[in-house]
Design a protein around this motif. Sequence first.
Motif, PDB file in Angstrom:
ATOM      1  N   ARG A 183       0.735   5.958  -3.284  1.00  0.00           N
ATOM      2  CA  ARG A 183       1.682   5.934  -2.212  1.00  0.00           C
ATOM      3  C   ARG A 183       0.811   6.072  -0.879  1.00  0.00           C
ATOM      4  O   ARG A 183       0.581   7.756  -0.839  1.00  0.00           O
ATOM      5  CB  ARG A 183       2.905   6.704  -2.197  1.00  0.00           C
ATOM      6  CG  ARG A 183       3.921   6.231  -3.409  1.00  0.00           C
ATOM      7  CD  ARG A 183       4.809   7.395  -3.727  1.00  0.00           C
ATOM      8  NE  ARG A 183       5.725   7.267  -4.776  1.00  0.00           N
ATOM      9  CZ  ARG A 183       6.914   6.653  -4.971  1.00  0.00           C
ATOM     10  NH1 ARG A 183       7.190   5.767  -3.881  1.00  0.00           N
ATOM     11  NH2 ARG A 183       7.495   6.439  -6.081  1.00  0.00           N
ATOM     12  N   ARG A 235       0.852   7.421   2.741  1.00  0.00           N
ATOM     13  CA  ARG A 235       1.838   7.908   3.578  1.00  0.00           C
ATOM     14  C   ARG A 235       1.965   7.277   4.869  1.00  0.00           C
ATOM     15  O   ARG A 235       2.912   7.133   5.707  1.00  0.00           O
ATOM     16  CB  ARG A 235       1.887   9.547   3.744  1.00  0.00           C
ATOM     17  CG  ARG A 235       2.069  10.234   2.329  1.00  0.00           C
ATOM     18  CD  ARG A 235       1.801  11.721   2.509  1.00  0.00           C
ATOM     19  NE  ARG A 235       0.565  12.069   3.119  1.00  0.00           N
ATOM     20  CZ  ARG A 235       0.159  12.566   4.457  1.00  0.00           C
ATOM     21  NH1 ARG A 235       1.371  12.443   5.524  1.00  0.00           N
ATOM     22  NH2 ARG A 235      -0.918  12.666   4.560  1.00  0.00           N
ATOM     23  N   HIS A 236       0.574   6.793   5.341  1.00  0.00           N
ATOM     24  CA  HIS A 236       0.499   6.489   6.753  1.00  0.00           C
ATOM     25  C   HIS A 236       0.886   4.910   6.855  1.00  0.00           C
ATOM     26  O   HIS A 236       0.665   4.128   6.004  1.00  0.00           O
ATOM     27  CB  HIS A 236      -1.000   6.503   7.117  1.00  0.00           C
ATOM     28  CG  HIS A 236      -1.618   7.722   6.984  1.00  0.00           C
ATOM     29  ND1 HIS A 236      -1.150   8.999   7.449  1.00  0.00           N
ATOM     30  CD2 HIS A 236      -2.364   8.252   6.002  1.00  0.00           C
ATOM     31  CE1 HIS A 236      -1.844   9.935   7.000  1.00  0.00           C
ATOM     32  NE2 HIS A 236      -2.337   9.605   5.946  1.00  0.00           N
ATOM     33  N   ASP A 237       1.838   4.805   7.889  1.00  0.00           N
ATOM     34  CA  ASP A 237       2.435   3.286   8.099  1.00  0.00           C
ATOM     35  C   ASP A 237       1.350   2.572   8.961  1.00  0.00           C
ATOM     36  O   ASP A 237       1.212   2.549  10.284  1.00  0.00           O
ATOM     37  CB  ASP A 237       3.532   3.481   8.850  1.00  0.00           C
ATOM     38  CG  ASP A 237       4.460   2.016   8.838  1.00  0.00           C
ATOM     39  OD1 ASP A 237       3.881   1.271   8.572  1.00  0.00           O
ATOM     40  OD2 ASP A 237       5.628   2.189   9.928  1.00  0.00           O
ATOM     41  N   ASP A 238       0.358   1.893   8.539  1.00  0.00           N
ATOM     42  CA  ASP A 238      -0.561   1.146   9.184  1.00  0.00           C
ATOM     43  C   ASP A 238      -1.022  -0.156   8.619  1.00  0.00           C
ATOM     44  O   ASP A 238      -2.045  -0.231   8.092  1.00  0.00           O
ATOM     45  CB  ASP A 238      -1.855   2.054   9.240  1.00  0.00           C
ATOM     46  CG  ASP A 238      -2.486   1.535  10.649  1.00  0.00           C
ATOM     47  OD1 ASP A 238      -2.638   0.531  10.881  1.00  0.00           O
ATOM     48  OD2 ASP A 238      -3.461   2.499  11.045  1.00  0.00           O
ATOM     49  N   PRO A 239      -0.153  -1.020   8.394  1.00  0.00           N
ATOM     50  CA  PRO A 239      -0.260  -2.399   7.789  1.00  0.00           C
ATOM     51  C   PRO A 239      -1.576  -3.170   8.201  1.00  0.00           C
ATOM     52  O   PRO A 239      -1.797  -3.202   9.272  1.00  0.00           O
ATOM     53  CB  PRO A 239       0.873  -3.187   8.137  1.00  0.00           C
ATOM     54  CG  PRO A 239       1.929  -2.268   8.636  1.00  0.00           C
ATOM     55  CD  PRO A 239       1.261  -1.007   9.335  1.00  0.00           C
ATOM     56  N   TYR A 262       0.863  -1.257   0.226  1.00  0.00           N
ATOM     57  CA  TYR A 262      -0.038  -0.012  -0.048  1.00  0.00           C
ATOM     58  C   TYR A 262       0.779   1.277   0.050  1.00  0.00           C
ATOM     59  O   TYR A 262       0.515   2.180  -0.352  1.00  0.00           O
ATOM     60  CB  TYR A 262      -0.834   0.019   1.195  1.00  0.00           C
ATOM     61  CG  TYR A 262      -0.162  -0.024   2.484  1.00  0.00           C
ATOM     62  CD1 TYR A 262      -0.383   1.375   3.131  1.00  0.00           C
ATOM     63  CD2 TYR A 262       0.299  -0.776   3.084  1.00  0.00           C
ATOM     64  CE1 TYR A 262       0.413   1.339   4.448  1.00  0.00           C
ATOM     65  CE2 TYR A 262       0.940  -0.983   4.318  1.00  0.00           C
ATOM     66  CZ  TYR A 262       0.976   0.222   5.007  1.00  0.00           C
ATOM     67  OH  TYR A 262       1.498   0.436   6.275  1.00  0.00           O
ATOM     68  N   GLN A 263       2.030   1.158   0.658  1.00  0.00           N
ATOM     69  CA  GLN A 263       3.050   2.334   0.615  1.00  0.00           C
ATOM     70  C   GLN A 263       3.634   2.887  -0.694  1.00  0.00           C
ATOM     71  O   GLN A 263       4.017   3.883  -0.905  1.00  0.00           O
ATOM     72  CB  GLN A 263       3.815   2.311   1.657  1.00  0.00           C
ATOM     73  CG  GLN A 263       3.119   2.615   3.105  1.00  0.00           C
ATOM     74  CD  GLN A 263       4.172   2.542   4.181  1.00  0.00           C
ATOM     75  OE1 GLN A 263       5.320   1.567   4.205  1.00  0.00           O
ATOM     76  NE2 GLN A 263       4.061   3.572   5.253  1.00  0.00           N
TER      77      GLN A 263
END
Length: 224
Positions: free
Chosen positions: A157, A159-163, A132-133
Amino acid sequence: MRFTALLLLLSAPLAAAQVKVAGKAIAGDYVRTQGKIIDGWAMPYVEEYAAANHIDLERIRKALFPGGVPAAAESKAALLSSNEHVQGDWTYVISGSVMLYQLQCVEAGKAGATAVLVLYNRHLPPQILELYQKAEWRLALIDSAYAVKADCPFITRIRHDDPGLWDSIYTGLEFPGADLVVKISFAHSGGGGPRDQEFTFWFSLSAQPWRLTLVKSAQTADVY
């Protein structure tokens, strides 16, 4: 003087032929797939559109994936939808195997040269969500002989790191005015409010010869 003018005329580039949307509209039988699991490589409205316009999806698959499409993992899937095709009777399907998301016939010039725009991804839906990134998508242009005339990659892209947060993918292939626009959205179907991430890509399309070029891109929604 006349000879010089003639040379200038002959050496001048040919004007690109105007391209317009073509193809027959579909009846909407794809609504029968609401909420169902799709095991094929194309979205149900794509299959219906291809049948209505005598487009051979197998030849498109061979043109884009000469080595074959990857096998889907049975335990993984994503919710898939389409901006243009959502209606009261249809909102999404579930699939771990779809790779072909949108299809649109186009026509150019007085001679009526035809081609097909194909929005697809070389990764399976669960892999897109994992990437997702930095997820690469492609918009291809295939002529009437099923030759790939253009294959333009572009990247979404988040931006948020939330797998694991985003589980739904929406796609769109739109023609507002003279523009060619692709929209890719990621959504969260669970609780806690919306987490919509939308990306918009503008392309130029011309013929004589066929050309497809990414012009600009932007993130057009960031709800987190």
